[in-house]
Design a protein around this motif. Sequence first.
Motif, PDB file in Angstrom:
ATOM      1  N   PRO A   1      56.122  12.987  59.011  1.00 23.07           N
ATOM      2  CA  PRO A   1      56.704  14.601  59.985  1.00 23.07           C
ATOM      3  C   PRO A   1      56.605  13.034  61.526  1.00 23.07           C
ATOM      4  O   PRO A   1      55.570  11.914  61.977  1.00 23.07           O
ATOM      5  CB  PRO A   1      55.532  15.094  59.955  1.00 23.07           C
ATOM      6  N   VAL A   2      57.504  13.473  62.947  1.00 23.63           N
ATOM      7  CA  VAL A   2      57.612  14.838  62.634  1.00 23.63           C
ATOM      8  C   VAL A   2      59.582  14.708  63.183  1.00 23.63           C
ATOM      9  O   VAL A   2      60.049  15.367  62.319  1.00 23.63           O
ATOM     10  CB  VAL A   2      57.703  15.184  63.892  1.00 23.63           C
ATOM     11  N   PHE A   3      59.881  13.330  62.539  1.00 25.25           N
ATOM     12  CA  PHE A   3      61.316  13.562  62.986  1.00 25.25           C
ATOM     13  C   PHE A   3      61.982  13.535  61.404  1.00 25.25           C
ATOM     14  O   PHE A   3      62.888  12.977  60.504  1.00 25.25           O
ATOM     15  CB  PHE A   3      61.766  12.226  63.866  1.00 25.25           C
ATOM     16  N   ASP A   4      60.801  12.228  60.995  1.00 22.75           N
ATOM     17  CA  ASP A   4      61.225  12.830  58.786  1.00 22.75           C
ATOM     18  C   ASP A   4      60.084  13.185  57.872  1.00 22.75           C
ATOM     19  O   ASP A   4      59.904  12.563  57.196  1.00 22.75           O
ATOM     20  CB  ASP A   4      60.669  10.755  58.865  1.00 22.75           C
ATOM     21  N   LYS A   5      60.679  14.476  58.213  1.00 23.83           N
ATOM     22  CA  LYS A   5      59.780  15.336  57.615  1.00 23.83           C
ATOM     23  C   LYS A   5      60.987  15.632  56.438  1.00 23.83           C
ATOM     24  O   LYS A   5      61.828  15.161  56.549  1.00 23.83           O
ATOM     25  CB  LYS A   5      59.992  16.826  58.327  1.00 23.83           C
ATOM     26  N   PHE A   6      60.464  15.737  55.150  1.00 22.07           N
ATOM     27  CA  PHE A   6      61.046  15.369  53.813  1.00 22.07           C
ATOM     28  C   PHE A   6      62.659  16.401  53.552  1.00 22.07           C
ATOM     29  O   PHE A   6      63.147  15.890  53.580  1.00 22.07           O
ATOM     30  CB  PHE A   6      60.254  16.280  52.522  1.00 22.07           C
ATOM     31  N   GLN A   7      62.101  17.828  53.869  1.00 22.47           N
ATOM     32  CA  GLN A   7      63.167  17.983  54.136  1.00 22.47           C
ATOM     33  C   GLN A   7      64.252  18.041  55.412  1.00 22.47           C
ATOM     34  O   GLN A   7      65.922  18.010  55.214  1.00 22.47           O
ATOM     35  CB  GLN A   7      62.910  20.005  54.459  1.00 22.47           C
ATOM     36  N   ALA A   8      64.052  17.248  56.819  1.00 26.94           N
ATOM     37  CA  ALA A   8      65.220  16.654  57.052  1.00 26.94           C
ATOM     38  C   ALA A   8      65.179  15.531  56.599  1.00 26.94           C
ATOM     39  O   ALA A   8      67.086  15.523  57.022  1.00 26.94           O
ATOM     40  CB  ALA A   8      64.218  16.217  58.690  1.00 26.94           C
ATOM     41  N   VAL A   9      64.440  14.404  56.248  1.00 24.70           N
ATOM     42  CA  VAL A   9      65.538  13.588  55.210  1.00 24.70           C
ATOM     43  C   VAL A   9      66.250  14.176  54.312  1.00 24.70           C
ATOM     44  O   VAL A   9      66.751  13.452  54.090  1.00 24.70           O
ATOM     45  CB  VAL A   9      64.697  12.489  54.925  1.00 24.70           C
ATOM     46  N   LEU A  10      65.673  14.961  52.918  1.00 24.98           N
ATOM     47  CA  LEU A  10      66.560  15.464  52.281  1.00 24.98           C
ATOM     48  C   LEU A  10      68.255  16.285  52.830  1.00 24.98           C
ATOM     49  O   LEU A  10      69.178  15.576  52.091  1.00 24.98           O
ATOM     50  CB  LEU A  10      66.104  16.848  51.220  1.00 24.98           C
ATOM     51  N   ALA A  11      67.953  16.825  53.853  1.00 26.62           N
ATOM     52  CA  ALA A  11      69.410  17.570  54.637  1.00 26.62           C
ATOM     53  C   ALA A  11      70.020  16.289  54.838  1.00 26.62           C
ATOM     54  O   ALA A  11      71.503  16.685  54.971  1.00 26.62           O
ATOM     55  CB  ALA A  11      69.314  18.917  56.071  1.00 26.62           C
ATOM     56  N   HIS A  12      69.468  15.495  55.994  1.00 26.59           N
ATOM     57  CA  HIS A  12      70.136  13.861  55.721  1.00 26.59           C
ATOM     58  C   HIS A  12      71.573  13.578  55.080  1.00 26.59           C
ATOM     59  O   HIS A  12      72.590  13.325  55.448  1.00 26.59           O
ATOM     60  CB  HIS A  12      69.562  13.263  56.314  1.00 26.59           C
ATOM     61  N   ALA A  13      70.406  13.255  53.534  1.00 26.22           N
ATOM     62  CA  ALA A  13      70.931  13.037  52.364  1.00 26.22           C
ATOM     63  C   ALA A  13      71.959  14.025  51.376  1.00 26.22           C
ATOM     64  O   ALA A  13      73.276  13.162  51.227  1.00 26.22           O
ATOM     65  CB  ALA A  13      69.822  12.851  51.659  1.00 26.22           C
ATOM     66  N   MET A  14      71.894  14.715  51.928  1.00 29.32           N
ATOM     67  CA  MET A  14      72.585  16.219  51.638  1.00 29.32           C
ATOM     68  C   MET A  14      74.483  16.208  51.975  1.00 29.32           C
ATOM     69  O   MET A  14      75.143  16.533  51.880  1.00 29.32           O
ATOM     70  CB  MET A  14      71.894  17.388  50.909  1.00 29.32           C
ATOM     71  N   MET A  15      73.863  16.247  53.725  1.00 31.26           N
ATOM     72  CA  MET A  15      74.984  16.178  54.067  1.00 31.26           C
ATOM     73  C   MET A  15      76.144  15.228  54.374  1.00 31.26           C
ATOM     74  O   MET A  15      77.441  15.566  55.095  1.00 31.26           O
ATOM     75  CB  MET A  15      74.947  16.949  55.749  1.00 31.26           C
ATOM     76  N   SER A  16      75.337  14.276  54.162  1.00 25.22           N
ATOM     77  CA  SER A  16      76.646  13.381  53.630  1.00 25.22           C
ATOM     78  C   SER A  16      76.944  12.927  52.820  1.00 25.22           C
ATOM     79  O   SER A  16      77.868  12.434  52.249  1.00 25.22           O
ATOM     80  CB  SER A  16      75.435  11.741  54.191  1.00 25.22           C
ATOM     81  N   ILE A  17      76.917  13.887  51.673  1.00 29.72           N
ATOM     82  CA  ILE A  17      77.572  13.770  50.853  1.00 29.72           C
ATOM     83  C   ILE A  17      79.217  14.231  51.440  1.00 29.72           C
ATOM     84  O   ILE A  17      79.371  15.460  51.938  1.00 29.72           O
ATOM     85  CB  ILE A  17      77.147  15.108  49.517  1.00 29.72           C
ATOM     86  N   PRO A  18      80.579  14.127  50.590  1.00 26.07           N
ATOM     87  CA  PRO A  18      81.371  14.285  51.042  1.00 26.07           C
ATOM     88  C   PRO A  18      81.202  15.921  50.335  1.00 26.07           C
ATOM     89  O   PRO A  18      81.075  16.638  48.915  1.00 26.07           O
ATOM     90  CB  PRO A  18      82.323  13.910  50.249  1.00 26.07           C
ATOM     91  N   ALA A  19      82.136  16.683  50.952  1.00 19.13           N
ATOM     92  CA  ALA A  19      82.914  17.899  51.376  1.00 19.13           C
ATOM     93  C   ALA A  19      81.483  19.217  51.540  1.00 19.13           C
ATOM     94  O   ALA A  19      81.272  19.877  51.380  1.00 19.13           O
ATOM     95  CB  ALA A  19      82.997  18.313  49.519  1.00 19.13           C
ATOM     96  N   ALA A  20      80.298  18.313  51.704  1.00 15.77           N
ATOM     97  CA  ALA A  20      79.259  19.477  52.008  1.00 15.77           C
ATOM     98  C   ALA A  20      79.513  20.358  53.081  1.00 15.77           C
ATOM     99  O   ALA A  20      79.370  19.894  54.123  1.00 15.77           O
ATOM    100  CB  ALA A  20      77.447  18.562  51.989  1.00 15.77           C
ATOM    101  N   LYS A  21      78.759  21.517  53.358  1.00 13.76           N
ATOM    102  CA  LYS A  21      78.815  22.331  54.340  1.00 13.76           C
ATOM    103  C   LYS A  21      77.684  23.480  54.978  1.00 13.76           C
ATOM    104  O   LYS A  21      77.434  22.857  55.833  1.00 13.76           O
ATOM    105  CB  LYS A  21      79.708  23.435  54.051  1.00 13.76           C
ATOM    106  N   GLY A  22      76.306  23.090  54.024  1.00 13.23           N
ATOM    107  CA  GLY A  22      75.224  23.524  54.463  1.00 13.23           C
ATOM    108  C   GLY A  22      74.074  23.326  53.058  1.00 13.23           C
ATOM    109  O   GLY A  22      74.779  22.535  52.067  1.00 13.23           O
ATOM    110  N   PHE A  23      72.516  23.191  53.949  1.00 19.06           N
ATOM    111  CA  PHE A  23      71.961  22.564  53.635  1.00 19.06           C
ATOM    112  C   PHE A  23      70.401  23.932  53.666  1.00 19.06           C
ATOM    113  O   PHE A  23      70.638  24.444  54.778  1.00 19.06           O
ATOM    114  CB  PHE A  23      71.073  21.484  53.888  1.00 19.06           C
ATOM    115  N   GLU A  24      69.859  24.537  52.724  1.00 15.85           N
ATOM    116  CA  GLU A  24      68.489  25.887  52.877  1.00 15.85           C
ATOM    117  C   GLU A  24      68.103  24.829  51.207  1.00 15.85           C
ATOM    118  O   GLU A  24      67.976  24.975  50.311  1.00 15.85           O
ATOM    119  CB  GLU A  24      68.816  27.247  52.936  1.00 15.85           C
ATOM    120  N   TYR A  25      66.856  24.890  51.741  1.00 15.13           N
ATOM    121  CA  TYR A  25      65.434  24.221  50.853  1.00 15.13           C
ATOM    122  C   TYR A  25      64.635  26.467  51.417  1.00 15.13           C
ATOM    123  O   TYR A  25      64.264  26.563  52.334  1.00 15.13           O
ATOM    124  CB  TYR A  25      65.041  23.288  51.510  1.00 15.13           C
ATOM    125  N   GLY A  26      63.762  26.172  50.137  1.00 21.96           N
ATOM    126  CA  GLY A  26      62.932  27.492  49.683  1.00 21.96           C
ATOM    127  C   GLY A  26      63.739  28.790  49.996  1.00 21.96           C
ATOM    128  O   GLY A  26      64.814  29.178  50.121  1.00 21.96           O
TER     129      GLY A  26
END
Length: 350
Positions: free
Chosen positions: A223-248
């Motif tokens: 925390p605060v800017f490299d929260k686990f879910q924030a970096v996960l979202a960054h990683a997933m949204m960098s994949i081509p054609a990805a449009k949304g991310f949600e956790y839990g």
Amino acid sequence: MNNIFGNNLQLTTFGESHGAAVGGVLCGFPSNVSVHIDEIQTALERRKPGNSQAVSQRKESDTIEILSGIFEGKTLGTPIAFIIRNENQISSDYDLLKNVNRPSHADFTYFQKYGHIDHRGGGRASARETAARVAAGALAMQLLKQKGIEIFAFSKQIGNRILDKNYSELNLQNIYETPTRCPDVEISEKMLQDLNAAREDGDTLGGVVSCVIRNCPAGLGEPVFDKFQAVLAHAMMSIPAAKGFEYGAGFASAKMKGSEHNDVFASANKPKTNHAGGLLGGISTGEDIYFNVAFKPIASIAKTQHTSDKNGNMIDLTIGGRHDVCAVPRAVSVVEAMAALVTADFLLRK
């Protein structure tokens, strides 16, 4: 261009869809870790085109060549460099598209930013680039296995066909036994029927990939800017054609009351539920980390589209070539790889 991902474990990727090769350099990987090249190759086999009727029929062996960083089956702690050669490009498929901004592709924006692009197969914007991510993720996965951490991604939805089961109800060992990467054989067959119908109609489908990270220790996340879910979202949204991310509980949380959503503790360190998705305050709790990634329909469709060329002339565009009908089946291995890179990076930071 930012082609670098990660902090302590840092991946740089390179290459275009119709260039000589794609590849990567992985820095920060610990020394003296036993590496099995066949496990990397297996991961690449799962992602590559042409391996089932559900994906593009481009034929690539996707054989990895390790250039540095591994000696006598163990890592040296030096940069691990690798390439995956492109072998089956048919660049002539794209000759008619050189003067066209294909609908919902990156042609227009790449040209606006760089002024000169490789239009063949989407160039750097192509999902071909993800082969390097999968190779690096397979290396990270071997590091995680030593800590007992497991990662499973699977097809949760293709088009309107939804696997309406929690990951805990599924045999996740069966994911790669079906062409759609859905562990439920019955639902997978229906997904495949929908994919075939879309292909015959000259169209494509979107969908959702679900993923779970098991046995992740508590305390990972910055925390605060490299929260686990924030970096996960960054990683997933960098994949081509990805449009949304949600956790839990994700977007369903918006409909809940606090009394419904709160994960009360059954003991000192064990909650009764896991609506939080294994993350509180951006730090792992030790519970399963689970999330979903939504993917748009593949933009290259065989249906005729009335659009304009780069000179503003209206044209009828029909896109040929070998394209996926849906990103989801091949994206499963990419989601796993990116989740492995994120988790391994946090593990090394700790």
